[in-house]
Design a protein around this motif. Structure first.
Motif, PDB file in Angstrom:
ATOM      1  N   GLY A 133     -13.433  36.442  33.345  1.00 41.92           N
ATOM      2  CA  GLY A 133     -14.035  36.314  32.020  1.00 41.92           C
ATOM      3  C   GLY A 133     -13.880  34.895  31.482  1.00 41.92           C
ATOM      4  O   GLY A 133     -13.298  34.029  32.125  1.00 41.92           O
ATOM      5  N   TYR A 180      -8.412  32.640  41.854  1.00 46.34           N
ATOM      6  CA  TYR A 180      -9.650  33.218  41.320  1.00 46.34           C
ATOM      7  C   TYR A 180     -10.834  32.453  41.875  1.00 46.34           C
ATOM      8  O   TYR A 180     -11.022  31.284  41.565  1.00 46.34           O
ATOM      9  CB  TYR A 180      -9.638  33.141  39.784  1.00 46.34           C
ATOM     10  CG  TYR A 180     -10.729  33.965  39.133  1.00 46.34           C
ATOM     11  CD1 TYR A 180     -10.627  35.358  39.061  1.00 46.34           C
ATOM     12  CD2 TYR A 180     -11.865  33.365  38.603  1.00 46.34           C
ATOM     13  CE1 TYR A 180     -11.631  36.119  38.471  1.00 46.34           C
ATOM     14  CE2 TYR A 180     -12.871  34.120  38.010  1.00 46.34           C
ATOM     15  CZ  TYR A 180     -12.745  35.497  37.947  1.00 46.34           C
ATOM     16  OH  TYR A 180     -13.736  36.258  37.363  1.00 46.34           O
ATOM     17  N   SER A 210     -22.996  37.159  44.854  1.00 46.92           N
ATOM     18  CA  SER A 210     -23.982  36.451  45.685  1.00 46.92           C
ATOM     19  C   SER A 210     -24.248  35.015  45.223  1.00 46.92           C
ATOM     20  O   SER A 210     -24.707  34.202  46.009  1.00 46.92           O
ATOM     21  CB  SER A 210     -25.285  37.234  45.753  1.00 46.92           C
ATOM     22  OG  SER A 210     -25.790  37.401  44.456  1.00 46.92           O
ATOM     23  N   PHE A 259      -5.474  41.473  38.811  1.00 45.32           N
ATOM     24  CA  PHE A 259      -6.847  41.012  38.593  1.00 45.32           C
ATOM     25  C   PHE A 259      -7.277  41.632  37.278  1.00 45.32           C
ATOM     26  O   PHE A 259      -7.135  42.846  37.083  1.00 45.32           O
ATOM     27  CB  PHE A 259      -7.764  41.492  39.721  1.00 45.32           C
ATOM     28  CG  PHE A 259      -9.233  41.181  39.485  1.00 45.32           C
ATOM     29  CD1 PHE A 259      -9.825  40.078  40.087  1.00 45.32           C
ATOM     30  CD2 PHE A 259     -10.021  41.992  38.673  1.00 45.32           C
ATOM     31  CE1 PHE A 259     -11.176  39.779  39.881  1.00 45.32           C
ATOM     32  CE2 PHE A 259     -11.367  41.700  38.450  1.00 45.32           C
ATOM     33  CZ  PHE A 259     -11.945  40.595  39.061  1.00 45.32           C
ATOM     34  N   ASP A 304     -22.808  48.078  45.665  1.00 41.35           N
ATOM     35  CA  ASP A 304     -23.227  46.732  45.268  1.00 41.35           C
ATOM     36  C   ASP A 304     -23.463  46.002  46.584  1.00 41.35           C
ATOM     37  O   ASP A 304     -22.521  45.676  47.301  1.00 41.35           O
ATOM     38  CB  ASP A 304     -22.118  46.061  44.437  1.00 41.35           C
ATOM     39  CG  ASP A 304     -22.569  44.720  43.896  1.00 41.35           C
ATOM     40  OD1 ASP A 304     -23.635  44.223  44.346  1.00 41.35           O
ATOM     41  OD2 ASP A 304     -21.867  44.156  43.045  1.00 41.35           O
ATOM     42  N   ASP A 362     -22.043  41.538  46.392  1.00 38.76           N
ATOM     43  CA  ASP A 362     -21.338  41.162  45.171  1.00 38.76           C
ATOM     44  C   ASP A 362     -20.928  39.690  45.251  1.00 38.76           C
ATOM     45  O   ASP A 362     -20.487  39.219  46.298  1.00 38.76           O
ATOM     46  CB  ASP A 362     -20.093  42.044  45.011  1.00 38.76           C
ATOM     47  CG  ASP A 362     -19.420  41.800  43.687  1.00 38.76           C
ATOM     48  OD1 ASP A 362     -19.947  42.252  42.671  1.00 38.76           O
ATOM     49  OD2 ASP A 362     -18.378  41.122  43.678  1.00 38.76           O
ATOM     50  N   TYR A 386     -10.459  41.812  34.265  1.00 39.02           N
ATOM     51  CA  TYR A 386     -11.744  41.430  33.643  1.00 39.02           C
ATOM     52  C   TYR A 386     -11.819  42.220  32.346  1.00 39.02           C
ATOM     53  O   TYR A 386     -12.266  43.360  32.314  1.00 39.02           O
ATOM     54  CB  TYR A 386     -12.952  41.683  34.554  1.00 39.02           C
ATOM     55  CG  TYR A 386     -14.067  40.726  34.175  1.00 39.02           C
ATOM     56  CD1 TYR A 386     -14.674  40.807  32.926  1.00 39.02           C
ATOM     57  CD2 TYR A 386     -14.436  39.685  35.008  1.00 39.02           C
ATOM     58  CE1 TYR A 386     -15.631  39.894  32.531  1.00 39.02           C
ATOM     59  CE2 TYR A 386     -15.397  38.756  34.619  1.00 39.02           C
ATOM     60  CZ  TYR A 386     -15.984  38.876  33.381  1.00 39.02           C
ATOM     61  OH  TYR A 386     -16.928  37.956  32.986  1.00 39.02           O
ATOM     62  N   LEU A 410     -17.937  44.110  34.701  1.00 33.59           N
ATOM     63  CA  LEU A 410     -18.015  44.763  36.021  1.00 33.59           C
ATOM     64  C   LEU A 410     -18.472  46.216  35.882  1.00 33.59           C
ATOM     65  O   LEU A 410     -18.064  46.937  34.972  1.00 33.59           O
ATOM     66  CB  LEU A 410     -16.671  44.636  36.732  1.00 33.59           C
ATOM     67  CG  LEU A 410     -16.261  43.164  36.936  1.00 33.59           C
ATOM     68  CD1 LEU A 410     -14.868  43.060  37.518  1.00 33.59           C
ATOM     69  CD2 LEU A 410     -17.263  42.434  37.816  1.00 33.59           C
ATOM     70  N   GLY A 458     -15.432  35.798  42.953  1.00 33.31           N
ATOM     71  CA  GLY A 458     -16.017  36.906  43.721  1.00 33.31           C
ATOM     72  C   GLY A 458     -15.026  38.060  43.653  1.00 33.31           C
ATOM     73  O   GLY A 458     -13.876  37.942  44.096  1.00 33.31           O
ATOM     74  N   MET A 459     -15.461  39.170  43.106  1.00 35.91           N
ATOM     75  CA  MET A 459     -14.535  40.296  42.931  1.00 35.91           C
ATOM     76  C   MET A 459     -13.947  40.751  44.272  1.00 35.91           C
ATOM     77  O   MET A 459     -12.761  41.074  44.361  1.00 35.91           O
ATOM     78  CB  MET A 459     -15.298  41.448  42.280  1.00 35.91           C
ATOM     79  CG  MET A 459     -14.428  42.613  41.955  1.00 35.91           C
ATOM     80  SD  MET A 459     -15.397  43.989  41.323  1.00 35.91           S
ATOM     81  CE  MET A 459     -14.097  44.997  40.642  1.00 35.91           C
TER      82      MET A 459
HETATM   83  P1  FDP Z   1     -21.371  37.797  40.389  1.00 33.08           P
HETATM   84  O1  FDP Z   1     -21.816  37.820  38.961  1.00 33.08           O
HETATM   85  O2  FDP Z   1     -21.377  36.421  40.994  1.00 33.08           O
HETATM   86  O3  FDP Z   1     -22.085  38.833  41.239  1.00 33.08           O
HETATM   87  O4  FDP Z   1     -20.155  41.371  40.029  1.00 33.08           O
HETATM   88  C1  FDP Z   1     -20.025  40.369  39.209  1.00 33.08           C
HETATM   89  C2  FDP Z   1     -19.175  39.184  39.662  1.00 33.08           C
HETATM   90  O5  FDP Z   1     -19.826  38.250  40.419  1.00 33.08           O
HETATM   91  C3  FDP Z   1     -17.874  39.586  40.399  1.00 33.08           C
HETATM   92  O6  FDP Z   1     -17.960  39.512  41.785  1.00 33.08           O
HETATM   93  C4  FDP Z   1     -16.858  38.595  39.858  1.00 33.08           C
HETATM   94  O7  FDP Z   1     -15.536  39.075  39.872  1.00 33.08           O
HETATM   95  C5  FDP Z   1     -17.349  38.364  38.476  1.00 33.08           C
HETATM   96  O8  FDP Z   1     -18.745  38.599  38.466  1.00 33.08           O
HETATM   97  C6  FDP Z   1     -17.064  36.955  38.029  1.00 33.08           C
HETATM   98  O9  FDP Z   1     -17.437  36.817  36.706  1.00 33.08           O
HETATM   99  P2  FDP Z   1     -17.000  35.552  35.819  1.00 33.08           P
HETATM  100  O10 FDP Z   1     -17.715  34.384  36.435  1.00 33.08           O
HETATM  101  O11 FDP Z   1     -17.476  35.883  34.451  1.00 33.08           O
HETATM  102  O12 FDP Z   1     -15.509  35.414  35.903  1.00 33.08           O
END
Ligand code: FDP
Length: 280
Positions: A164, A189, A88, A208, A83, A86, A210, A221, A192-193
């Protein structure tokens, strides 16, 4: 593996430069920030593709940005899923983002994941590499990644990072998240993962999550680019990664963009998740 890590390091330095200089354009126009993010995603993807294409041992790459895998070298044996940038959507609010890499042997399935790496672009650039049972942290200093230390998770942590949308969570999931907070866990939180999991790894543990929910039954994810690479890192650091009931690295992948519910944590928190999800 050394050449792959070096290619990742070169990519990270170039991506950091792109993040730093890219004109984010704090414009009032509705679509401007979306377009800018897309460009930075694609730019990061091209940088990684170019750097990995110089490594003879890489057979195939698969990117979160591309629909299909790309063959690089028939004679290679590593399959790398990544990725490129991630989280972004967080660049325009100046929060940390990251790149994630899973290095698979011969095919893209969890059981063939050999090594994982991620890079955090924050106030500093850090790289974490998990291979042969150890997880190592590096810090970018004057153009070089310097080794800092090994990462080990404690048996139990203090951080709760619940992903989520709450309105779509199952009632038992909400009750479990609430019970962690009731025991004193702190909410951390950013959305950003990479930075969210990095914080748990460096602060000794936590959870953590999801989950699968009514809006996204298979979570959000992606298995190959996000869930599996971090699962290997958590396991090698002494923690665990499950989908609620089973180890995520034992899951099948039918399509490279498949997603999975996921829970990453130290042993104590994952035992609680297994208990709750096992009863529901
Ligand atoms: P993003 O869509 O901004 O790229 O990969 C998906 C991700 O970010 C992860 O980095 C992050 O943990 C997750 O989405 C956050 O999602 P939520 O806003 O639904 O919590």
């Amino acid at each position: 593996m050394k050449e792959i890590l070096e290619a990742i390091e070169r990519s990270a330095i170039r991506i950091k430069r792109a993040i730093d200089v890219k004109d984010i354009g704090y414009s009032q126009e509705q679509n401007s920030s979306g377009e800018t993010q897309l460009q930075l995603d694609i730019q990061s993807d091209l940088i990684i593709e170019e750097e990995l294409s110089h490594v003879a041992s890489v057979h195939t790459i698969a990117s979160e940005e591309k629909e299909l895998p790309m063959l690089l070298n028939e004679a290679g044996h590593y399959f790398i899923a990544f990725d490129p940038l991630d989280g972004s959507s967080l660049v325009d609010v100046n929060l940390s983002v990251g790149s994630i890499f899973g290095i698979y042997e011969g095919e893209f399935i969890g059981s063939k994941l050999l090594a994982s790496c991620y890079v955090v672009y924050g106030p500093r650039v850090e790289l974490v590499f998990a291979y042969e049972g150890t997880v190592k942290l590096y810090l970018l200093q004057e153009g070089e990644f310097e080794y800092v230390k090994e990462i080990h998770l404690g048996e139990k942590g203090k951080i709760n990072a619940p992903g989520g949308t709450q309105q779509f969570w199952a009632p038992y999931h909400k009750a479990m998240i609430d019970s962690f907070f009731a025991q004193g866990y702190r909410l951390r939180y950013s959305g950003g993962m990479v930075p969210d999991l990095h914080q748990i790894l460096l602060k000794g543990g936590g959870l953590f999550s999801y989950p699968g929910a009514t809006d996204k039954p298979e979570g959000k994810l992606r298995q190959l680019f996000e869930v599996f690479p971090f699962a290997l890192i958590f396991e090698m650091a002494g923690g665990q990664a499950i989908d609620g009931t089973i180890r995520v690295l034992d899951k099948n992948t039918a399509h490279i963009h498949d997603t999975s519910p996921c829970f990453f944590g130290s042993k104590h928190e994952i035992t609680v998740v297994l208990d709750v999800y096992g009863r529901n």
